[in-house]
Design an enzyme around this catalytic site. Structure first.
Site, PDB file in Angstrom:
ATOM      1  N   ASP A  63       2.195  -3.343   8.534  1.00 38.99           N
ATOM      2  CA  ASP A  63       1.350  -3.220   7.348  1.00 38.99           C
ATOM      3  C   ASP A  63       0.286  -2.153   7.567  1.00 38.99           C
ATOM      4  O   ASP A  63       0.022  -1.754   8.708  1.00 38.99           O
ATOM      5  CB  ASP A  63       0.675  -4.574   7.056  1.00 38.99           C
ATOM      6  CG  ASP A  63       0.214  -4.693   5.609  1.00 38.99           C
ATOM      7  OD1 ASP A  63      -0.128  -5.819   5.184  1.00 38.99           O
ATOM      8  OD2 ASP A  63       0.200  -3.658   4.902  1.00 38.99           O
ATOM      9  N   GLY A  65      -7.545  -3.177   0.202  1.00 41.35           N
ATOM     10  CA  GLY A  65      -7.844  -2.059  -0.698  1.00 41.35           C
ATOM     11  C   GLY A  65      -6.864  -2.019  -1.875  1.00 41.35           C
ATOM     12  O   GLY A  65      -7.205  -1.627  -2.975  1.00 41.35           O
ATOM     13  N   LYS A 122      -8.659  -5.113   5.224  1.00 41.12           N
ATOM     14  CA  LYS A 122      -7.478  -4.911   4.385  1.00 41.12           C
ATOM     15  C   LYS A 122      -7.763  -5.433   2.995  1.00 41.12           C
ATOM     16  O   LYS A 122      -8.718  -6.180   2.802  1.00 41.12           O
ATOM     17  CB  LYS A 122      -6.258  -5.628   4.980  1.00 41.12           C
ATOM     18  CG  LYS A 122      -5.653  -4.856   6.159  1.00 41.12           C
ATOM     19  CD  LYS A 122      -4.489  -5.580   6.798  1.00 41.12           C
ATOM     20  CE  LYS A 122      -3.350  -5.833   5.841  1.00 41.12           C
ATOM     21  NZ  LYS A 122      -2.907  -4.619   5.103  1.00 41.12           N
ATOM     22  N   GLU A 124      -0.486 -10.692   2.540  1.00 38.94           N
ATOM     23  CA  GLU A 124      -0.407  -9.880   3.768  1.00 38.94           C
ATOM     24  C   GLU A 124      -0.867 -10.681   4.970  1.00 38.94           C
ATOM     25  O   GLU A 124      -0.240 -10.663   6.032  1.00 38.94           O
ATOM     26  CB  GLU A 124      -1.267  -8.622   3.640  1.00 38.94           C
ATOM     27  CG  GLU A 124      -0.701  -7.599   2.685  1.00 38.94           C
ATOM     28  CD  GLU A 124      -1.648  -6.439   2.474  1.00 38.94           C
ATOM     29  OE1 GLU A 124      -2.875  -6.614   2.661  1.00 38.94           O
ATOM     30  OE2 GLU A 124      -1.159  -5.345   2.135  1.00 38.94           O
ATOM     31  N   LYS A 183      -8.516   5.980   8.873  1.00 34.33           N
ATOM     32  CA  LYS A 183      -8.777   4.550   9.031  1.00 34.33           C
ATOM     33  C   LYS A 183      -9.265   4.220  10.439  1.00 34.33           C
ATOM     34  O   LYS A 183      -9.612   3.080  10.740  1.00 34.33           O
ATOM     35  CB  LYS A 183      -7.535   3.733   8.743  1.00 34.33           C
ATOM     36  CG  LYS A 183      -6.714   3.922   7.461  1.00 34.33           C
ATOM     37  CD  LYS A 183      -7.224   4.658   6.347  1.00 34.33           C
ATOM     38  CE  LYS A 183      -6.395   4.615   5.057  1.00 34.33           C
ATOM     39  NZ  LYS A 183      -5.332   3.689   4.905  1.00 34.33           N
ATOM     40  N   GLY A 243       0.831  -1.206   0.000  1.00 33.87           N
ATOM     41  CA  GLY A 243       0.000   0.000   0.000  1.00 33.87           C
ATOM     42  C   GLY A 243       0.865   1.255   0.000  1.00 33.87           C
ATOM     43  O   GLY A 243       2.049   1.207  -0.344  1.00 33.87           O
ATOM     44  N   SER A 244       0.274   2.375   0.422  1.00 28.94           N
ATOM     45  CA  SER A 244       1.017   3.644   0.372  1.00 28.94           C
ATOM     46  C   SER A 244       1.642   4.010   1.715  1.00 28.94           C
ATOM     47  O   SER A 244       2.708   4.617   1.755  1.00 28.94           O
ATOM     48  CB  SER A 244       0.078   4.764  -0.085  1.00 28.94           C
ATOM     49  OG  SER A 244      -0.999   4.905   0.847  1.00 28.94           O
TER      50      SER A 244
HETATM   51  O1  DER Z   1      -4.302  -3.406   0.434  1.00 27.30           O
HETATM   52  C1  DER Z   1      -3.913  -3.434   1.578  1.00 27.30           C
HETATM   53  O2  DER Z   1      -4.189  -4.339   2.405  1.00 27.30           O
HETATM   54  C2  DER Z   1      -3.155  -2.245   2.102  1.00 27.30           C
HETATM   55  O3  DER Z   1      -2.328  -2.609   3.174  1.00 27.30           O
HETATM   56  C3  DER Z   1      -4.201  -1.242   2.551  1.00 27.30           C
HETATM   57  O4  DER Z   1      -5.019  -1.887   3.477  1.00 27.30           O
HETATM   58  C4  DER Z   1      -3.594   0.014   3.135  1.00 27.30           C
HETATM   59  O5  DER Z   1      -3.152   0.768   2.072  1.00 27.30           O
HETATM   60  P1  DER Z   1      -2.824   2.318   2.285  1.00 27.30           P
HETATM   61  O6  DER Z   1      -1.682   2.344   3.278  1.00 27.30           O
HETATM   62  O7  DER Z   1      -2.406   2.776   0.927  1.00 27.30           O
HETATM   63  O8  DER Z   1      -4.068   2.975   2.792  1.00 27.30           O
END
Ligand code: DER
Length: 232
Positions: free
Chosen positions: A85, A100, A98, A107, A125, A30-31
């Protein structure tokens, strides 16, 4: 932007509080995790840390290599010291949505192999109940040939609606790192997530759900005011 700064705050706090020398670290996707890998690489250089990193996606693998961190895997390190994560949403029980980013399966495997699983997120979140802020539903990884019966079964059992996740930069559906499809299940009301997670996993064709129940030990939230909130 405020949310980016908040992600960085959470990421730096988690890396500084949970990563020591001679450890095996699970790297999420993710970011938000990008900030955590930046901090990890900085600490490895500054403190000459000896750590190895296990990725949770092609993206995480690229991050590890791009930062010249030592890449490893579950064959070499089936037990990790800590996995860090992101999450799409966190409730007061530390139940997570999780997936997204479509990386939920690896994961969850890596998180399950870690002695400590720590979540990093910005204030968007941080919810009381799942669904309060995250409106895209629970991601579910499915074997491609089964996505229609699986989506019908989920709706029949739990209501709401389940839709195949379509790609943006590619014609057709999103294909995961494991060559599967993703269903996004928009539920109508909060559920017993332990029960729902188990029931969905039992449907033939389901690979994994984006419900992480009783897995996270702690969540770090970067807040709008520049503070960090910790939830255990
Ligand atoms: O896809 C995933 O599980 C990512 O970890 C997501 O849950 C979090 O992504 P983000 O840090 O870009 O919001």
């Amino acid at each position: 932007k405020m949310a980016e700064e908040a992600k960085k705050l959470a990421a730096y706090s988690a890396v500084d509080n949970h990563v020591q020398n001679n450890q095996v670290v699970g790297v999420g996707s993710g970011s938000t995790i990008v900030f955590a890998v930046d901090r990890l690489a900085e600490r490895v250089r500054q403190e000459k840390l000896n750590i190895v990193c296990v990725p949770t996606s092609f993206q995480a693998r690229q991050l590890i290599l791009q930062h010249s961190l030592t890449l490893s895997d579950l064959d070499r390190h089936p037990e990790l010291d800590v996995a860090i994560d992101g999450a799409d949403e966190v409730d007061t029980e530390l139940t997570l949505i999780k997936g997204g980013g479509g990386c939920l399966t690896q994961e969850k495997i890596v998180a399950g192999c870690a002695k400590h699983f720590v979540v990093i997120a910005d204030y968007r979140k941080d919810s009381k109940v799942l669904g309060q802020q995250w409106k895209k539903g629970v991601p579910i990884e499915v074997i491609p040939m089964a996505y229609v019966p699986v989506s019908r079964m989920i709706v029949k059992k739990f209501g709401g609606e389940a839709s195949l996740r379509m790609a943006v930069s590619k014609a057709g559906p999103v294909v995961t790192d494991n060559s599967n499809f993703i269903l996004d299940w928009k539920f109508e009301q909060a559920q017993d997530w332990t029960e729902v997670n188990t029931a969905i996993k039992m449907i033939p064709g389901v690979v994994e759900t984006g419900l992480f129940v009783n897995m996270a030990e702690r969540a770090y939230f970067g807040m709008e005011d520049g503070s960090v909130q910790v939830r255990d």
